[in-house]
Scaffold this active site. Structure first.
Site, mmCIF file in Angstrom:
data_model
loop_
_atom_site.group_PDB
_atom_site.id
_atom_site.type_symbol
_atom_site.label_atom_id
_atom_site.label_comp_id
_atom_site.label_asym_id
_atom_site.label_seq_id
_atom_site.Cartn_x
_atom_site.Cartn_y
_atom_site.Cartn_z
ATOM 1 N N ASP A 326 0.815 -1.223 0.000
ATOM 2 C CA ASP A 326 0.000 0.000 0.000
ATOM 3 C C ASP A 326 0.848 1.273 0.000
ATOM 4 O OD1 ASP A 326 -2.334 -1.491 0.003
ATOM 5 O OD2 ASP A 326 -2.473 -1.532 2.186
ATOM 6 N N ARG A 357 -3.595 1.879 -9.300
ATOM 7 C CA ARG A 357 -2.658 2.806 -8.650
ATOM 8 C C ARG A 357 -1.419 3.087 -9.482
ATOM 9 N NH1 ARG A 357 -3.202 1.070 -2.349
ATOM 10 N NH2 ARG A 357 -5.072 2.324 -2.069
#
Ligand code: S3P
Length: 455
Positions: A326, A357
């Protein structure tokens, strides 16, 4: 779906040195699991330090809808669980908002029950692949209804008796591992999960704490075999949730790139399956002092003193990805201020997070003057240590695609860029880090939301 309707743009500007001591909110992974396992176990679970972000609160609501009693008394959350095997059929669809972890783990937890449960979420969650959870659940006998090709909304109906399975997790995913183990809690016999690459181990550790019969074996190649005996009793626990290392990453990188900074972040979870970013930043030359290492509730915890540092580019190996999965968006921001090139490998899982992402970060970096190259599964970033020319003088805004970590990463970037950095929306930051703007302002960060200086 509040985030779809009312976006709130935010901007960060070059700031003077950051200073002070902060405590980041509780770890998101442990907070979700505290509500789930507390709601499932017999007796009372007491939780302090819980992350009160939207994602976790949605998990709490789902557990209430399945029979758990949850209330907050002072600083403590008190849960009276239903007892393993005794979840009730929810009367309405369970809405997980933005949360992959909440929805996927709950699919495992209740999907094998002999009643129907419907799962819904926001636009971001409804785009994310669920086949990785639904495939093993089908093997356990679960009937899946989904009109959107194994994406939400999904309705699950378990069999009269679930099959315990042996499942080799095909991608590095703690969510998949956890969903199969949680389904195994309600299957007779032993459910086995084989994990070729170790991911965060909160499910195994916490289930053992709640009294589950579970064993973990690791072979010479690091392949882990987790065996769980189903249909045993779980008992309520007392849990103190340590600070989230993934939220810590934002003030940490902010202090590293903002000249003259010296901050301390206290009570940070240092579980080795979560510390890949700290290791990488230290390799880049970051001044991060790990202070007062201690054990709290079976987890390593420490305080981090962080001083601004001259960073240099490094290659981040693919095998480190699970321990910092993350943190790549904010590492990419650190890399934008490092001398030379930072190459990040093994990023294929970033494409299926709250947004793609990899694409969102590469696009945002380019918009803000950073030279970077994206491939299918890697990102390389060529940095500008002084931040000269970085940011967007013309007021261009980064598209966040309902992704909290993309929003926070680019706001951090603005603190050390020559020009401001703006994001199109910051509302979804409340899913994981509701205190973000307040804590950053406490440190001296110059940020504004909808044109008003925070807090
Ligand atoms: C999580 C696992 C990771 C991580 C997510 C939280 C968990 O997802 O990205 O934020 O709590 O199990 P994957 O399992 O998809 O890698």
């Amino acid at each position: 779906m509040p985030h779809d309707n009312h976006p709130r743009p935010a901007t960060a500007r070059r700031s003077a040195n950051l200073s002070g001591t902060i405590r980041v909110p509780g770890d998101k992974s442990i907070s979700h699991r505290s509500f789930m396992f507390g709601g499932l176990a017999s007796g009372e679970t007491r939780i302090t330090g819980l992350l009160e972000g939207e994602d976790v609160l949605n998990t709490g609501k789902a557990m209430q809808a399945m029979g758990a009693a949850i209330e907050k008394v002072g600083a403590e959350w008190i849960i009276k669980g239903v007892g393993n095997g005794a979840l009730l059929a929810p009367e309405a669809p369970l809405d997980f908002g933005n949360a992959g972890t909440g929805s996927r783990l709950t699919m495992g937890l209740v999907g094998v029950y002999d009643f129907s449960t419907t799962f819904i979420g926001d636009a971001s969650l409804s785009r994310r692949p669920m086949a990785r959870i639904l495939d093993p659940l089908r093997q356990m006998g679960v009937e899946v209804k989904s009109s959107e090709g194994d994406r939400l909304p999904v309705t699950l109906r378990g069999p009269a008796v679930a099959n315990p399975i042996s499942y080799r997790v095909p991608m590095a995913s703690a969510q998949v591992k956890s969903a199969v183990l949680l389904a195994g809690l309600n299957a007779p016999g032993v459910t086995t999960v084989i994990e070729p690459v170790m991911t965060r181990d909160h499910t195994e550790k916490m289930l053992a704490g709640f009294g589950a019969e579970l064993s973990v074996e690791t072979d010479r190649d690091g392949v882990r075999t987790i065996r769980l005996q189903g249909r045993t009793k779980l008992s309520g626990q007392t849990i103190d949730v340590p600070g989230d290392p993934s939220s810590t990453a934002f003030p940490l990188v902010a202090a590293l790139i903002t000249p003259g900074s010296d901050i301390t972040i206290s009570n940070v979870l240092m579980n080795p399956t979560r510390t890949g970013l700290i290791l990488t930043l230290q390799e880049m030359g970051a001044d991060i002092e790990v202070l007062d290492k201690r054990l709290a509730g079976g987890e390593d915890v420490a305080d981090l003193r962080v001083r601004s540092s001259a960073l240099k580019g490094v290659t981040v190996p693919a095998e480190r990805a699970p321990s910092m999965i993350d943190e790549y968006p904010v590492l990419a921001v650190a890399a934008a201020f490092a001398e030379g090139t930072t190459l990040m490998l093994g990023l294929e899982e970033l494409r299926v997070k709250e947004s793609d992402r990899l694409a969102a970060v590469a696009e945002g970096l380019t918009l803000n003057g950073v030279d970077c190259t994206e491939t299918r599964d890697s990102l390389s970033v060529r940095g500008r240590p002084d931040g000269k020319g970085l940011g967007n003088a013309a007021g261009g805004t980064v598209k966040t695609h309902l992704d909290h970590r993309v929003a926070m990463s680019f706001l951090v970037m603005g603190l050390a860029s020559e020009h401001p950095v703006a994001v199109d929306d910051c509302t979804m930051i409340a899913t994981s880090f509701p205190e973000f703007f307040d804590l950053m302002a406490d440190l001296g960060a110059d940020m504004e939301v909808e044109g008003r200086r925070t807090p």
